[in-house]
Design an enzyme around this catalytic site. Sequence first.
Site, PDB file in Angstrom:
ATOM      1  N   GLY A  14       0.813  -1.208   0.000  1.00 10.52           N
ATOM      2  CA  GLY A  14       0.000   0.000   0.000  1.00 10.52           C
ATOM      3  C   GLY A  14       0.842   1.252   0.000  1.00 10.52           C
ATOM      4  O   GLY A  14       0.604   2.176   0.790  1.00 10.52           O
ATOM      5  N   ALA A  15       1.809   1.317  -0.912  1.00 10.45           N
ATOM      6  CA  ALA A  15       2.861   2.337  -0.788  1.00 10.45           C
ATOM      7  C   ALA A  15       2.915   3.323  -1.947  1.00 10.45           C
ATOM      8  O   ALA A  15       3.968   3.898  -2.212  1.00 10.45           O
ATOM      9  CB  ALA A  15       4.217   1.651  -0.639  1.00 10.45           C
ATOM     10  N   VAL A  65      -3.535  -7.456  -1.383  1.00 10.96           N
ATOM     11  CA  VAL A  65      -3.054  -8.187  -0.213  1.00 10.96           C
ATOM     12  C   VAL A  65      -4.116  -9.104   0.385  1.00 10.96           C
ATOM     13  O   VAL A  65      -3.807  -9.948   1.231  1.00 10.96           O
ATOM     14  CB  VAL A  65      -2.532  -7.231   0.879  1.00 10.96           C
ATOM     15  N   TYR A 157     -13.308  -0.301  10.262  1.00 10.74           N
ATOM     16  CA  TYR A 157     -11.895   0.083  10.237  1.00 10.74           C
ATOM     17  C   TYR A 157     -11.276  -0.085  11.622  1.00 10.74           C
ATOM     18  O   TYR A 157     -10.188  -0.652  11.782  1.00 10.74           O
ATOM     19  CB  TYR A 157     -11.769   1.524   9.762  1.00 10.74           C
TER      20      TYR A 157
END
Length: 257
Positions: A14-15, A65, A157
Amino acid sequence: MLSSLQGKSVLVTGATSGIGLGIAEVFARQGARVAISARHKDKVEAVAARLRDEGLAVIGLVADVADREQVGRLVGAVVEAQGGLDVLCCNAGVFPSAPLESMTDADWSLVLDTNAKGTFLCVQASLPHLRRAEYGRVILTSSITGPVTGFPGWAHYGASKAAQLGFMRTAAIELARDGITINAVLPGNILTEGLQGMGEDYLADMAASIPLKRLGRVEDIGNAALFFASKEAGYLTGQSLIVDGGQILPESLQALA
């Protein structure tokens, strides 16, 4: 002074923006070889190319992922390209807002699968390679939301971020036998692209509620991750570090008056 991470192989999921990109840049500027991953090929390739143009050793890879097969291919590609894997930064996460009353099964599954299951899959796939490293390191990007605080619309979340810490504590015991540490950074309000979209008034109000009177920078989280990845942090495992400028400390805004 921390030992050099020169030449270490690092994967940051997630970069392509926000905190994940900040983590990747901090490691790359310390001389690490960094693989960044995300779901969208065009963005991954563009960000990796920009960082290489700055002289950084960065490659871009595509993976969801939450998908076991894609994670396996991702880790395999990192090991092949960078000769192994020393540091895994599980940062990939999603945070769509949904009120509890109207939250759907699909809303819940999307967030838990990406944020919590994704962490599990990435750690599991990386274990054989982290065992072969001089010292294996896993760093999770959790949040103050869930483990410490709450926010309307983020029940899923918050649950996912708390789940990461529960996973981490048991994983730390199991990984310790191989000399691998696993720790988590819990960001507060960090100035990212998403937060900037909330407008200047919102940003000012948020900064006013933080004792240090400013929002965090992505580099603040990257530096915390860098410490957890260091040789010197080898006696720390199963721990969480809140990086929030003191945001969770005041009982009320009166404490900051």
